[in-house]
Design an enzyme around this catalytic site. Structure first.
Site: not given
Lengths: 447, 395, 325
Positions: A421, A417
């Site tokens: 995304d 992350h």
């Protein structure tokens, strides 16, 4: 008291001499310096005078006997305080036995884990088991550690070279970061990905029979230790997020059926994996970020043009993740062939170190064994990993609203992350899924 | 640059003249007959009662010490001993003619000279037991004495090495203007070594005030002198090297004394070497590792027992009215007791601590010896029973 | 400061030592009026007199025996052995007497004032008996110091230190550099430390170690290697006994590679001792085996002298092998 007179070495290294003539007999009272006996060596006949006065208690040899040097020749009964006139320092008798083996006790270290265990790679270390059980490697404290340089013995460097392991990337467990043999062996056996751990390990380890015990402890070593290390490193540094979806497998199932005979004719088994792998490579072309790697401190992102796609294999020694290199340039057939070979090698324990290095993305087909969803742990330093659930025949609504049976496979992506995304991951998965659900669309990109 | 003529005073001859051995007569100086009476034409040296008695008593003492230490070796108390029985006069009487500042460089059978200088029984014993009071710190075998205060250079086992060293030492004394000389003792066997030739020749050429004193005692271990050289003893070699030479009866204390006195005078006055060959006999075995019955007869030894230097001196002293039999017996008994008592003390003194093993290799201990000592000490601590003589004191 | 060749520097050192201390004496074969076959002792006799600088008869065992005696007397003899090849008759005096004098007497006596000077090494078409490098024989002799200078500046400082050191020193002079090596040498009295190596050139990829005339060879090889981008560190050991292992260890820990060069034959040469110690102390830092570039295990040849010598090309090739290991 009776003192033994020890026959000395009277001639620079003689070991024995012949008793030529006793000049005294047992019971005689003799004075200091009185001639006691004449003995003959190969150099001389010598007379030995008495060291003390007293009464001759016992003669240990007869005339003509061969007497041994450093053994008692005769015993004298005397009242003199006769120290044997040795020049020993006073405490020689004391400290003795207790301290004799003192260092041995100190040297038996508590047994730490080390991988001279059979879990290792091809280099035979079984032979060293006995020695390293008693004495641990790694005792020497190097004077300095030099940044940019490794501390490793020539033997360790050789193993690293044979397995193409970069020692700079190996964490040394010895003093001042010294790389010990088992540090390198761990890396050899390594690159394990997370999710399949528990089940496989239970099957793998030769579980000794502990029936009846309330609990038992065993050392964490070998591949398990390596995996533990790897998992911790990944989870501690990469913020994972997971995206799940289901893929309809019917068209791919049919395609595979029709292609299978052709592959078998060339002695290659065709599973679903080559399709997943090739589809993944096509999808990566559109989403290169999924095929990238972040550096250790997260300041640089490297994009790879090659797709080295790793896939979990149940190997002889445990779970391995070898990768197929350059999938973007390989045909379905090539991929199937290489996977076939790789799996064979892994099962026989003959996988080369090169196959385990340099992967850019991984697939874990846990569904082949079971399970629907999973939360795979990214194979650091990669950026993403997908776990495939099992394909199930499930009721779904068709376009016209009727219920039909569909072959559904769940897929679970974990992504880094820091750089991926949710939207990107989903879009990427959409593309990949589309290639699997409609395999003919891959023809668009056939080169 | 001067013209040289290396022919010197060499005469020419017109016939082949073969010069044989023994062309020159080198007679042996003898002042006292074997029974201790003076030869009529003897020119005795100046010697007073004190000195004469000291010479006799020292010889007697050495004989007692030698006897005791040979027995001690047989008892396993020391590892090795070398006696000077029969040759006491050669060492003692020559040392008596020196000044205390003169350096003595000896071979190994001259303990009489050391005793004459004043080495004590305790000092003898400590060296022989290699204990921590030994000035050599226990590094060498017994009888390898040395004492700086008494100007007695520490003995080394290789034979003859002291000969050129004595030349060098004497050269230094000359350059320092010391009024001191060096005496160098060696046996006739050692005189076969190259070092003899090198040392004597250099002393002659470089004008070194050194007395080369050869104890020709007839044997080099088992090798008799007829298997050692073919020339006329060692004296003839001195002449060959251009060195003033005196041959003397080595068992005649007064002759040895007189010869050495004269040699010293010449060496200092003329700044040159002098060679003395003392004819004597090694009544003792070569050492405690040797048994002479293997190579010579009892009869031969007995002939020389009749020429005993100590008896000769005692007889002469008696003729002079300087000798008291009873007093002498008391001295002898006391010496025996003192020697035995000193032995029993010395043999219980421990050896040096292990740190000494790396000292004196250099003037200070270098790093590599420091390392080796550290490892050794750790090892000794680990196996104390294997190293009982040092494990108690190692820190 | 003056430009001097090796001989002049040695001569200068002797004059300096003899001026400062009257008990310094120089002797050997032909060193007197003639000034020595290499002229190292020229003018000493006229300056200091025949008593302090003189010829000896032709006997090496005599020269060193005599020197031992003189040193034990408290003087400072500087004995010359005409060629290192002829030192062997004096081997007994050196090993059994010189080296053990202090130890065997419990420190009562010593010959610390003794210095033995002798030319060593090849490169002058000297064949078997004018070219030998005997340092390994003496490295094995506890109690002795062995010192080898590489140039005139080093020679003067090391010789003065050797003469004044309180231990007997064997000073080996690289004869092929006697006239060929020229340097700026201070005219005043100065000493360089014994038992300490000298860093001639810093580098990072490999340590090149040698002494005497071979330092020049190492420098040439290093230049060749530089063209390949290899950075060589060069160390002059200067003292063979005791030797500065610490300096070599620190260098090898940094570079990971060591090459030792000496003219003396390979087997049992002093490089063996260095290699053994360094592999022990730097085992974990070594990236390649320690390389020895030495003379062949033969008597020193005449016609094949060039091929025998451990020259810069052999050294360069060894550097390459080490880097590529």
């Amino acid at each position: 008291m009776n003192i033994d007179f020890i026959l000395p070495d009277i001639g620079e290294g003689i070991v024995e001499c012949e008793i030529v003539k006793w000049n005294v007999k047992e019971g005689d009272v003799i004075a200091e310096d009185q001639s006691v006996v004449e003995v003959m060596t190969d150099k001389a006949v010598v007379e030995i005078p008495a060291k003390h006065s007293g009464t001759v208690h016992k003669l240990y040899y007869k005339q003509g006997d061969i007497a041994q040097v450093h053994s008692p020749l005769f015993a004298l009964h005397t009242d003199e305080s006769a120290s044997e006139g040795n020049q020993n320092s006073t405490d020689d008798t004391t400290t003795d036995a207790a301290t004799d083996q003192v260092s041995n006790a100190e040297r038996v270290n508590e047994t730490t884990s080390h991988s001279a265990s059979p879990v290792n790679d091809n280099t035979s270390e079984q032979g060293n088991l006995a020695i390293s059980d008693k004495w641990q490697d790694g005792d020497f404290e190097p004077p300095i550690a030099i940044p940019g340089k490794v501390l490793a013995s020539p033997a360790v460097r050789r193993i690293a070279r044979e397995h193409e392991i970069d020692l700079l990337a190996v964490a040394g467990s010895g003093k001042k970061g010294r790389i010990l043999k088992h540090d390198v062996s761990n890396v050899c056996a390594n690159t394990v990905s997370a999710s399949n751990v528990s089940t496989n390990n239970d099957e793998l380890s030769a579980t000794p029979n502990h029936a009846g015990e309330s609990s038992y402890t065993e050392k964490v070593r070998g591949i398990r230790a390596a995996m533990a290390k790897q998992m911790v490193a990944s989870v501690n540094t990469i913020p994972h997020f997971t995206v799940s979806d289901e893929i309809r497998m019917d068209k791919l199932i049919a395609l595979r059926q029709s292609l299978k005979p052709m592959f078998e004719a060339k002695d290659v088994k065709l599973s679903f994996m080559p399709f997943f792998v090739k589809a993944l490579s096509l999808a990566l072309k559109a989403f290169p970020i999924i095929n990238s790697q972040l550096n250790e401190d997260g300041t640089e992102l490297t994009y790879f043009n090659h797709h080295n796609i790793g896939f979990a294999v149940d190997a002889k020694i445990g779970l391995l993740v070898p990768n197929i290199k350059g999938v973007e340039n390989l045909s379905l057939f090539d991929i199937a062939q290489q996977m076939h070979t790789t799996i064979e090698q892994a099962r026989e324990g003959k996988l080369g170190g090169d196959a385990l290095k340099g992967g850019t993305i991984s697939i874990s087909n846990i569904g082949a064994i079971g399970g629907i969803t999973a939360t795979p742990v990214i194979n650091k330093p990669e950026t993403a990993i997908v776990a495939l659930g099992k394909t199930q025949k499930l009721p779904r609504f068709a376009a016209d609203g009727s219920v039909e049976a569909q072959n559904i496979m769940m897929v679970n992506w974990s992504g880094d992350h820091r750089i991926i995304d949710g939207a990107t991951m989903v879009r990427f998965n959409n593309l990949w899924s589309s290639y699997i659900e409609e395999p003919e669309t891959m023809l668009m990109h056939l080169k | 640059m001067e013209d040289r003529n290396h022919l010197g005073k060499i005469k020419t001859t017109n016939r082949v003249e073969v010069i044989g051995n023994g062309l020159i007569d080198i007679p042996m100086l003898q002042l006292l007959k074997p029974d201790g009476s003076e030869h009529e034409t003897a020119q005795l040296p100046e010697i007073d009662q004190t000195l004469a008695l000291k010479i006799h008593d020292t010889m007697e003492y050495i004989r007692i010490l030698d006897e005791r230490m040979v027995a001690a070796q047989r008892q396993g108390r020391i590892s090795f001993y070398l006696a000077s029985t029969g040759e006491e006069a050669a060492a003692v009487a020559s040392a008596a003619a020196l000044s205390p500042n003169d350096m003595i460089m000896s071979q190994y059978r001259e303990q009489g000279a050391l005793a004459f200088r004043g080495y004590t029984t305790d000092q003898f014993m400590n060296q022989m037991f290699s204990n921590k009071a030994d000035p050599n710190k226990g590094r060498q075998m017994p009888i390898h004495y040395g004492d700086k205060a008494l100007n007695f250079m520490t003995i080394s086992s290789p034979l003859g090495t002291q000969i050129p060293q004595a030349s060098g030492y004497a050269y230094g004394q000359k350059m320092a203007g010391n009024d001191a000389i060096t005496i160098c003792y060696f046996g006739e066997g050692a005189a076969s070594e190259g070092d003899f030739h090198a040392g004597v020749n250099m002393a002659a050429v470089l004008n070194c005030p050194v007395i080369f004193f050869c104890r020709n005692n007839g044997y080099a271990i088992s090798t008799p002198s007829e298997e050692q050289f073919a020339g006329d003893g060692i004296a003839s070699r001195g002449i060959g090297y251009g060195v003033k030479t005196i041959r003397v009866d080595g068992n005649d204390p007064l002759a040895v004394f007189a010869a050495t006195q004269e040699a010293r005078r010449i060496a200092l006055a003329e700044m040159c070497p002098v060679l003395i060959e003392a004819m004597t006999y090694r009544l003792a075995a070569h050492s405690t590792s040797d048994d002479p019955t293997g190579y010579r007869s009892r009869d031969e030894e007995d002939k020389w027992r009749a020429k005993d230097p100590i008896a000769r001196m005692a007889n002469w002293l008696t003729h002079k009215g300087w000798f008291d039999e009873k007093q002498n017996k008391a001295k002898v008994d006391k010496a025996r007791q003192d020697v035995l008592a000193a032995l029993k003390v010395s043999e219980t003194v421990p050896i040096c601590g292990i740190e000494e093993i790396v000292e004196d290799v250099y003037d200070s201990v270098p790093w590599h010896l420091q390392d080796q000592l550290t490892s050794l000490k750790a090892h000794i601590k680990q196996y104390p029973k294997k190293y009982p003589k040092t494990s108690g004191s190692v820190r | 400061m003056a430009k001097m060749n090796l001989l002049q520097a040695i001569n200068n050192a002797l004059i300096t030592a003899m001026t400062a201390e009257e008990k310094v004496m120089v002797f050997g074969e032909d060193v007197g009026h003639f000034g020595g076959v290499f002229r190292a002792t020229s003018h000493l006799q006229e300056k200091f007199g025949k008593g302090r600088c003189f010829n000896t008869p032709l006997t090496e065992q005599g020269i060193i025996g005599f020197a031992n005696g003189l040193a034990s007397q408290g003087s400072f003899p500087v004995a010359e052995i005409q060629f290192g090849d002829y030192i062997f008759p004096a081997f007994d005096q050196i090993v059994n007497e010189t080296a053990k004098w202090r130890y065997r007497s419990g420190g009562q006596f010593d010959v610390g004032g003794l210095t033995i000077r002798t030319p060593y090494g090849g490169g002058i078409s000297g064949g078997h008996y004018h070219s030998q490098s005997p340092e390994a024989f003496f490295a094995h002799c506890a109690g002795l110091k062995v010192v080898i200078p590489r140039d005139p500046y080093q020679a003067k400082g090391l010789l003065l230190a050797s003469i004044r050191d309180k231990n007997p020193v064997l000073f080996l002079e690289p004869k092929r550099l006697y006239r060929a090596s020229i340097a700026d040498v201070p005219e005043e009295d100065y000493e360089l430390p014994l038992g300490k190596a000298d860093l001639v050139q810093e580098g990072s990829d490999i340590t090149l170690l040698g002494w005497g005339a071979q330092i020049e060879i190492l420098q040439k090889a290093a230049e060749m290697a530089l063209d390949d981008g290899v950075s060589c560190e060069i160390i002059d050991l200067r003292s063979i006994l005791p030797w500065d292992a610490e300096a070599v260890i620190n260098s090898v820990m940094k570079t990971g590679r060591l090459l030792i060069n000496h003219e003396a034959p390979l087997t049992g040469g002093f490089a063996s001792e260095i290699a053994a110690t360094i592999q022990e102390k730097c085992f974990l830092y070594l990236e390649a085996p320690i390389s020895r570039v030495c003379g062949l295990d033969t008597p020193y040849p005449l016609a094949h002298e060039t091929e025998y010598m451990p020259d810069e090309t052999k050294t360069y090739e060894a550097i390459k092998r080490s880097l590529h290991y």
